[in-house]
Design an enzyme around this catalytic site. Structure first.
Site, PDB file in Angstrom:
ATOM      1  N   ARG A   1       0.859  -1.185   0.000  1.00 10.56           N
ATOM      2  CA  ARG A   1       0.000   0.000   0.000  1.00 10.56           C
ATOM      3  C   ARG A   1       0.899   1.240   0.000  1.00 10.56           C
ATOM      4  NH1 ARG A   1      -3.467  -2.955  -1.284  1.00 10.56           N
ATOM      5  NH2 ARG A   1      -5.505  -3.300  -0.341  1.00 10.56           N
TER       6      ARG A   1
ATOM      7  N   GLU B   1      -4.136   7.173  -5.584  1.00 10.12           N
ATOM      8  CA  GLU B   1      -4.430   6.316  -6.730  1.00 10.12           C
ATOM      9  C   GLU B   1      -5.820   6.648  -7.261  1.00 10.12           C
ATOM     10  OE1 GLU B   1      -3.922   2.209  -5.648  1.00 10.12           O
ATOM     11  OE2 GLU B   1      -1.897   2.536  -4.889  1.00 10.12           O
TER      12      GLU B   1
ATOM     13  N   HIS C   1      -1.329  -0.312  -9.662  1.00 13.76           N
ATOM     14  CA  HIS C   1      -1.902  -1.205  -8.636  1.00 13.76           C
ATOM     15  C   HIS C   1      -2.474  -2.466  -9.309  1.00 13.76           C
ATOM     16  CE1 HIS C   1      -3.830  -1.321  -4.378  1.00 13.76           C
ATOM     17  NE2 HIS C   1      -3.554  -2.538  -4.813  1.00 13.76           N
TER      18      HIS C   1
HETATM   19  C1  DGY Z   1      -5.553  -6.412  -2.349  1.00 12.86           C
HETATM   20  O1  DGY Z   1      -6.149  -7.467  -2.537  1.00 12.86           O
HETATM   21  O2  DGY Z   1      -5.428  -5.896  -1.234  1.00 12.86           O
HETATM   22  C2  DGY Z   1      -5.008  -5.746  -3.556  1.00 12.86           C
HETATM   23  O3  DGY Z   1      -4.012  -4.847  -3.266  1.00 12.86           O
HETATM   24  C3  DGY Z   1      -6.126  -5.050  -4.282  1.00 12.86           C
HETATM   25  O4  DGY Z   1      -6.392  -3.862  -3.640  1.00 12.86           O
END
Ligand code: DGY
Length: 332
Positions: free
Chosen positions: A237, A266, A285
């Site tokens: 993240r 994002e 992402h």
């Molecule tokens: C998750 O599954 O957490 C991925 O990063 C998609 O947001």
């Protein structure tokens, strides 16, 4: 006749899984990322029992209070930083996620980013396409073989990254809140302190969740401890990093480069300073964004919700303490 529970669908549910949902629930669609409170008429709020959503849906105290019958939130993601877990726990709202089915895809992207940055592959592609190759050779890059990969966070994804990196003859070290004795017994990684991790890694890859205690937990101090030749990777993240400190470190040669699948904001705006840095490879992402993995994720998210709504224990629960109450609260 028993009343069917009413659920919000705010995730990409394919037709066969939608049929499964509709067999036991009434569904209400909310466009992905939109707040149900903005989309649904107020008189409907109190009728909502469950929800399947993406990480773009903010599930906070205001939403939970507006929907007092909501007892299950099934996230189409392994991360659940979109959910205020304190608010969910206080109201005994069950939160489900999709662990286990995306480890390989995220690990593969991590390795891909490492190779892209170390071997300068994105610039290499542009070099060939532009015809620059006809004027001279591409600059030498850096090996990853024999180098040290440091993993900040050793959960399921970290372990797959460690195993894969071993196939590249990398020495893998890790730091985690809890020491992973299984990974050590398997011989895939060695535990070090957090500071040692930053200081010793040639490539440092982040695999920690976003939580209040991890927000901006990697900053100038950590980049300052890293080798000038080091590469920083983040497929977890963006908000666990102090992005301004990362940009400074990349601009000023504190570290050599970065591969980022996640950012603080994002989608990343084109005018972000990150887009101007030649030593960064950026992705949108996409860690879990393959056909096979996303199908496995939505399958798990939908089954989690259907199970919870029909009084059966879902496979992937974030807050186990909420399960008995979520079950009791099923509509009669
Ligand atoms: C998750 O599954 O957490 C991925 O990063 C998609 O947001």
């Amino acid at each position: 006749m028993t009343k069917k529970p009413c659920i919000i669908v705010s995730a990409p549910v394919p037709a066969d899984l939608r049929q499964l949902l509709e067999a036991s629930c009434d569904t209400v669609d909310v466009p992905m990322g939109k707040s149900p409170l903005e989309v649904l008429p107020q008189e409907q709020w109190s009728q909502i029992d469950g929800m399947v959503c993406t990480v773009k849906t903010r599930v906070d105290a205001a939403l939970l209070d507006a929907m007092p019958a909501l007892k299950v939130v099934s996230n189409f993601a392994v991360g659940f930083d979109n959910v205020d877990m304190n608010a969910a726990n206080e109201r005994k709202v069950l939160v489900c996620n999709t662990p286990g089915v995306l480890d390989g895809a995220v690990a593969d992207l991590t390795i891909g980013l490492m190779l892209c940055v170390a071997r300068n592959l994105v610039a290499g592609d542009a070099f060939v396409r532009s015809g620059a190759w006809t004027k001279g050779a591409f600059p030498l890059a850096t090996d990853i073989r024999g180098k040290t990969l440091g993993l900040l966070g050793m959960g399921r994804i970290g372990r797959v990254v460690a195993r894969t990196a071993r196939a590249f003859d990398m020495d893998v070290i890790y730091h985690n809140r809890r020491q992973d004795t299984e990974a050590e017994a398997e011989g895939i990684a060695r535990y070090v302190s957090r500071d040692e991790l930053f200081a010793q890694s040639d490539v440092l890859s982040v695999h920690i969740p976003l939580a209040p205690e991890t927000r901006k937990s990697i900053g100038a101090r950590e980049f300052g401890m890293m080798k000038k030749t080091a590469i920083f990777l983040n497929t977890a993240r963006g908000a666990v990093v102090d992005e301004d400190a990362l940009i400074d470190a990349l601009k000023n040669g504190v570290i050599a480069g970065a591969g980022l699948d996640v950012m603080t904001t994002e989608p990343l705006p084109a005018d972000s300073p990150l887009t101007q840095l030649p030593n960064v490879v950026l992705q949108a992402h996409i860690g879990s964004a393959t056909v096979e993995t996303r199908r496995a994720m939505i399958d798990l998210a939908v089954h989690n919700l259907v199970n919870a709504m029909t009084g059966n224990q879902p496979k992937a629960i974030v807050n186990a303490e909420a399960w008995p109450l979520a079950r009791e609260a099923q509509p009669a």
